[in-house]
Design a protein around this motif. Sequence first.
Motif, short mmCIF file in Angstrom:
data_model
loop_
_atom_site.label_atom_id
_atom_site.label_comp_id
_atom_site.label_asym_id
_atom_site.label_seq_id
_atom_site.Cartn_x
_atom_site.Cartn_y
_atom_site.Cartn_z
N TYR A 35 11.81 -2.18 -1.10
CA TYR A 35 11.12 -2.62 0.12
C TYR A 35 11.38 -4.12 0.31
N ASN A 401 6.56 -6.17 -3.45
CA ASN A 401 6.45 -5.15 -2.40
C ASN A 401 7.06 -3.83 -2.83
N THR A 405 4.55 -0.73 -3.32
CA THR A 405 4.70 0.36 -2.35
C THR A 405 5.02 1.67 -3.06
N SER A 416 4.68 5.59 2.71
CA SER A 416 4.10 4.35 3.22
C SER A 416 4.54 4.15 4.67
N SER A 418 5.42 1.29 5.67
CA SER A 418 6.52 0.35 5.55
C SER A 418 7.82 1.11 5.36
N VAL A 516 7.89 0.51 11.67
CA VAL A 516 6.88 1.31 10.99
C VAL A 516 7.33 2.77 10.98
#
Length: 579
Positions: A35, A401, A405, A416, A418, A516
Amino acid sequence: MKIFNRVVLKWHWIIAIFILFCQFSVLIFYGEDSYIGIHDNLDIHIVDYQILKLNNAFFAHDISLPLLGGISRDFLASEFSLYALLYFLLPNFAAYLTGYFLKIILAMGSVILLAKDILKEKYDRYEPIIVLAGLSYGLLPLYPGFSISFASIPLIIYILRRIERAPSFKNYALLFVFPFISYFTFFGIFIIGYLIFYTIYRSLQQKKVSVRLAGAVGVLFLGYACFEYRLFLLMLFDPTQTIRDTMVMGDDGPVKILANIADVFVNGVFHAYDFHKYIILPCCILYFLFLNVTYIKNKNGIKIFRDYFNMVIALIIFNCIAYGLYTFEGFRILIETILPPLKGFQFTRTVFFNPFLWYLAFFILLKRMYDRRLKKTANILALVSLLTILGSQSLYNDFYNTVYTHAWMAFKGQKSESLSYREFYSPDLFAEIKEDIAYNGAYAVAYGMHPAVLQYNGIATLDGCLSYYYQSYKEDFRKVIAPALEQSESARIYYDEWGARAYLPSGVDDTIWKPVRTMNVSDRQLYMDADAFRSLKGKYIFSRIQLENYEEKDFTLLGSYSDDDSPYTIYVYEAGETE
């Protein structure tokens, strides 16, 4: 026993190697499923290098690249930089990771070199806090596209110190090639400015011109001009108006300016977020008060102005003031009048030096704690500061991250919101789309996502993100998005007063390109001047949003595409022929 004692004495190196090993293992293990910060990173810089790669344009001249309707190659980064070399030689993600770890190693190595140069035979005594400070500075999640430039700041100080003492050909040669790991508009112009002031100061102090430092100014400027020759040619010799000439920077009053100065002093800026406010700021403020009250109490007030710690804090404050004054129109007009080529130039970037300065001030404090036999306390503070960086979330803290995540998804048993590096670009999905529509290089726009997603996958775009391009194209593209700007005042201000993101906005929903997993919008109308789109030779819309009025705009839906490995469902629309 002797070996054990040696290991214990090098505990700081064990910590450094362990942290680097953990970061390397995690990012290599997850690979493109890591990520990585998207904003001003995956959506700009990495895709710029991909465009250069796809078009064999790293070293090319007099060619146009397929973004923003066809922009000169000269507007993208110079080929004579370390980052460009990495992306030229390596696959993109491998280049990104190599740059990530080179930044850490360069920061640590530069800090150690500088410390050895200053402390000389005393270096060993302070090595634990030097190594931890260098590691901390290297791990800071600073602007990824220029993180090596951040890491190189202690190195340029080291080189200049060598030149002032021993101006050999080797030292000047090192200075000349320094721009290979730096960047002029973010760092170089300010380094040269600071060096000019220091040259004047030393000349006045010595009562004669410091030829060594004056020569360093010339050599460094020449280095930047050579390594970034494309930028210099555009900036100095191309009279065509760019978006920098029309950007609106505002005109804040005294209260707002002071608030901006205070905010950046405490919090920094997101491109140079350094976590200093948690441990370093309170420690430095307390020490600053203690130090200077002691000077005054002992009637040694003159030492306040000679103390190195105070000098570093003064530089931090100076950079914060420059940041605040940038939103004062009178100050900008003064600078632009003196130096016209710098019109639109962001002097707020002086704060990019503050991460190094904060950690330098913190190191001076820790060193003085060592000198006062507070070695254990200093080591604890250094470790706590380091752990703060490792364990705190921020936009560009890729290691944190990625770990957080993946751990969150494993615990929750769901995806997620993300997007990982692989998901953001979704190359397999777009390869399928291009094959299905027999894509042949025609221009397109993105809707509901960053144009970078298309550009990375070899699709030419009328839209894009670039902080420096011709004003004439901004006006041409504005005709395409005029219906949306008429609907949304925030979108109009965003584009007209800035314009670096020439995107297709919604007339209702804000920032529909936010990366997203779940795309939620309240309006599915397309606010676009289709004739203006076709006049720019636009043919396709690649949209994450299923449009309701595409037929009214004379578009045809070619199909919708998705796969299990991508978060996207892409609707591809084709424009009708121009009458």
